[in-house]
Design an enzyme around this catalytic site. Structure first.
Site, PDB file in Angstrom:
ATOM      1  N   HIS A   1       0.899  -1.286   0.013  1.00 29.77           N
ATOM      2  CA  HIS A   1       0.018  -0.129   0.074  1.00 29.77           C
ATOM      3  C   HIS A   1       0.876   1.166   0.004  1.00 29.77           C
ATOM      4  CE1 HIS A   1      -3.717   2.171   1.213  1.00 29.77           C
ATOM      5  NE2 HIS A   1      -2.970   3.162   0.980  1.00 29.77           N
TER       6      HIS A   1
ATOM      7  N   HIS B   1       1.628   5.340  -1.617  1.00 28.48           N
ATOM      8  CA  HIS B   1       1.421   6.579  -2.732  1.00 28.48           C
ATOM      9  C   HIS B   1       2.684   7.248  -3.265  1.00 28.48           C
ATOM     10  CE1 HIS B   1      -2.732   6.646  -1.015  1.00 28.48           C
ATOM     11  NE2 HIS B   1      -2.344   6.155  -0.036  1.00 28.48           N
ATOM     12  N   PHE B   2       2.694   7.229  -4.390  1.00 26.12           N
ATOM     13  CA  PHE B   2       3.813   7.582  -5.055  1.00 26.12           C
ATOM     14  C   PHE B   2       3.750   9.001  -5.400  1.00 26.12           C
ATOM     15  CE2 PHE B   2       5.843   3.566  -6.518  1.00 26.12           C
ATOM     16  CZ  PHE B   2       7.041   3.471  -5.768  1.00 26.12           C
ATOM     17  N   ARG B   3       2.612   9.704  -5.744  1.00 22.45           N
ATOM     18  CA  ARG B   3       2.212  10.639  -6.339  1.00 22.45           C
ATOM     19  C   ARG B   3       2.826  10.841  -7.548  1.00 22.45           C
ATOM     20  NH1 ARG B   3      -1.017  10.980  -1.993  1.00 22.45           N
ATOM     21  NH2 ARG B   3      -0.215  11.837  -0.286  1.00 22.45           N
TER      22      ARG B   3
ATOM     23  N   LYS C   1      -9.211  -0.078  -6.136  1.00 16.96           N
ATOM     24  CA  LYS C   1      -9.343   0.717  -4.768  1.00 16.96           C
ATOM     25  C   LYS C   1     -10.757   1.245  -4.702  1.00 16.96           C
ATOM     26  CE  LYS C   1      -7.678   2.274  -0.711  1.00 16.96           C
ATOM     27  NZ  LYS C   1      -6.804   3.028  -0.543  1.00 16.96           N
TER      28      LYS C   1
ATOM     29  N   HIS D   1     -10.585   1.248   1.332  1.00 11.31           N
ATOM     30  CA  HIS D   1     -10.257   2.032   2.555  1.00 11.31           C
ATOM     31  C   HIS D   1     -11.640   2.022   3.467  1.00 11.31           C
ATOM     32  CE1 HIS D   1      -8.880   6.028   4.055  1.00 11.31           C
ATOM     33  NE2 HIS D   1     -10.170   5.988   4.590  1.00 11.31           N
TER      34      HIS D   1
ATOM     35  N   HIS E   1      -4.868  -0.474   5.605  1.00 10.27           N
ATOM     36  CA  HIS E   1      -4.414   0.406   6.801  1.00 10.27           C
ATOM     37  C   HIS E   1      -5.362   0.074   8.109  1.00 10.27           C
ATOM     38  CE1 HIS E   1      -6.892   3.052   4.905  1.00 10.27           C
ATOM     39  NE2 HIS E   1      -6.140   3.555   3.915  1.00 10.27           N
TER      40      HIS E   1
ATOM     41  N   ASP F   1       1.414   2.685   3.481  1.00 11.28           N
ATOM     42  CA  ASP F   1       0.624   3.880   3.249  1.00 11.28           C
ATOM     43  C   ASP F   1       1.379   5.321   3.285  1.00 11.28           C
ATOM     44  OD1 ASP F   1      -1.576   5.312   2.624  1.00 11.28           O
ATOM     45  OD2 ASP F   1      -2.422   5.205   4.667  1.00 11.28           O
TER      46      ASP F   1
ATOM     47  N   ALA G   1      -3.806  14.949   5.362  1.00  7.63           N
ATOM     48  CA  ALA G   1      -3.491  13.561   5.789  1.00  7.63           C
ATOM     49  C   ALA G   1      -2.282  12.777   5.392  1.00  7.63           C
ATOM     50  CB  ALA G   1      -4.857  12.797   6.075  1.00  7.63           C
TER      51      ALA G   1
HETATM   52  O1  DOR Z   1      -3.545   9.497   5.507  1.00  8.72           O
HETATM   53  C1  DOR Z   1      -3.692   9.104   4.579  1.00  8.72           C
HETATM   54  N1  DOR Z   1      -3.243   9.780   3.237  1.00  8.72           N
HETATM   55  N2  DOR Z   1      -4.798   8.161   4.210  1.00  8.72           N
HETATM   56  C2  DOR Z   1      -5.087   7.796   3.019  1.00  8.72           C
HETATM   57  O2  DOR Z   1      -5.861   7.044   2.933  1.00  8.72           O
HETATM   58  C3  DOR Z   1      -4.604   8.635   1.914  1.00  8.72           C
HETATM   59  C4  DOR Z   1      -3.383   9.435   1.999  1.00  8.72           C
HETATM   60  C5  DOR Z   1      -2.776  10.199   0.909  1.00  8.72           C
HETATM   61  O3  DOR Z   1      -3.070   9.933  -0.368  1.00  8.72           O
HETATM   62  O4  DOR Z   1      -2.615  11.273   1.216  1.00  8.72           O
HETATM   63 ZN    ZN Z   2      -3.377   4.959   1.216  1.00 13.08          ZN
END
Ligand code: DOR
Ligand code: ZN
Length: 345
Positions: free
Chosen positions: A13, A15-17, A98, A135, A173, A246, A262
């Site tokens: 899990h 996030h690369f952006r 997802k 999620h 998560h 995450d 977040a």
């Molecule tokens: O804290 C988080 N950030 N939870 C998520 O589910 C997404 C992630 C984000 O992409 O920033």
């Molecule tokens: Zn995530």
């Protein structure tokens, strides 16, 4: 034990952006992980095969020289996702989709408003043997943020799991004892990922002595009894729980803000911090299962070749890192000492 060698792990899990950010995030993950499940919550979200393949290509181009890191691509489900989208995605090599409840987190405004509407899509995913990643939080404004995972289990997750016994589902998560118990008692087609922050921290680490925006993520940190339940289930080496960082980078000014984003950017230290947690729990014998075996086994993918070694040695996570965009980012656990260090891979 002062040294541990495990089969090369994966991050289930992440996030690369996109864009310039990839030059930071891809090497940070590829330094120790062979594969990662790449989350599709870009702007605009990755909703079809073509977008997923183009994104995969951008990730591959951002790998350090000589890296054989492999991104595992996912599709973002919306009210408009069709059966054909699933068929096309599977054919292109996308392995999972997802489900974000609308408004649940970063860039999830386009997400799903009614889960029942997606049942035809879930049927097609079952037929195509694609995994469903969830999620698991409700988003209605009257539900307290600390209760949103539990209410999601009661209102939606139980039903989805009951209605799709052949669909492999990952509860992403997880943050509560309720979720850990639900997955543990659940069928073989249900698993969960757990982040380093939810194993290491509880809501006191977010709110006591001042608000700490770099510990803010979603689902939000819960009370200590929930943290203890997550630590307990990984310490027992349960096979349907596995590593998903995450890791979710946001620039410093967007975290240290009156409405802070977040996400914890943990890629710089995630494998070391998980090792530290398993060591604290006297459960280092289960680290390899959690990091390197349980994920591929559940996904039906081969385990990795090769190994990584971690040694018990103190080092400090930097206070901040300069991004290719020129802005700063504060990594998870910034400025703190970690007791395990990646030695080689
Ligand atoms: O804290 C988080 N950030 N939870 C998520 O589910 C997404 C992630 C984000 O992409 O920033
Ligand atoms: Zn995530």
């Amino acid at each position: 034990m002062n040294k541990i060698t495990i089969q090369t792990p994966d991050d289930w899990h992440l996030h690369f952006r996109d864009g310039l950010m990839l030059k930071e995030t891809v090497p940070a993950t590829a330094r120790c992980f062979k594969r990662a499940i790449v989350m599709p919550n870009l702007v605009p979200p990755v909703t079809n095969a073509k977008m997923a393949m183009e994104y995969s290509q951008r990730i591959l181009e951002a790998r350090p020289d000589g890296s054989d890191f492999e991104p595992l691509m996912t599709l973002y489900l919306t009210d408009k996702t069709t059966r054909q989208d699933i068929i096309d995605a599977k054919q292109a090599g996308v392995i999972a989709a997802k489900l974000y409840p609308a408004g649940a987190t970063t860039n999830s405004d386009a997400a799903v408003k009614g889960v029942m509407q997606l049942y035809p899509v879930f049927e097609e995913m079952t037929a195509q043997d694609m995994l469903l990643l969830i999620h698991g939080e409700v988003t209605e404004s009257h539900i307290d943020i600390f209760d949103r995972e539990k209410v999601f289990i009661d209102q939606q997750m139980t039903r989805i799991v009951d209605d799709f016994p052949q669909l492999r589902i990952v509860f992403e998560h997880i943050t509560t004892k309720d979720a850990a118990d639900f997955v543990e008692a659940g069928p073989e087609n249900l698993a969960a990922t757990i982040t380093p922050q939810h194993l290491m921290l509880n809501r006191n680490d977010l709110l006591v002595g001042g608000i700490r925006p770099h510990n803010y993520c979603l689902p939000v940190l819960k009370r200590q009894t929930h943290q203890a339940a997550l630590r307990d289930v990984v310490a027992r080496g349960h096979k349907r729980f596995f590593l998903g960082t995450d890791s979710a980078p946001h620039e410093k000014h967007l975290k240290e803000n009156s409405c802070g984003c977040a996400g914890c950017y943990s890629a710089w230290s995630a494998i070391e911090l998980y090792t530290q947690v398993f060591d604290e729990l006297n459960a280092l014998e289960h680290l390899e299962g959690f990091a390197s075996h349980n994920g591929p086994d559940f996904y039906g993918l081969p385990r990795n070749e090769g190994s990584i070694t971690l040694v018990k040695e103190d080092w400090q996570i930097p206070e901040q890192i300069k991004l290719p965009t020129g802005n700063d980012i504060v990594p998870f656990h910034a400025g703190q000492t970690v007791h395990w260090k990646l030695a080689s891979s």
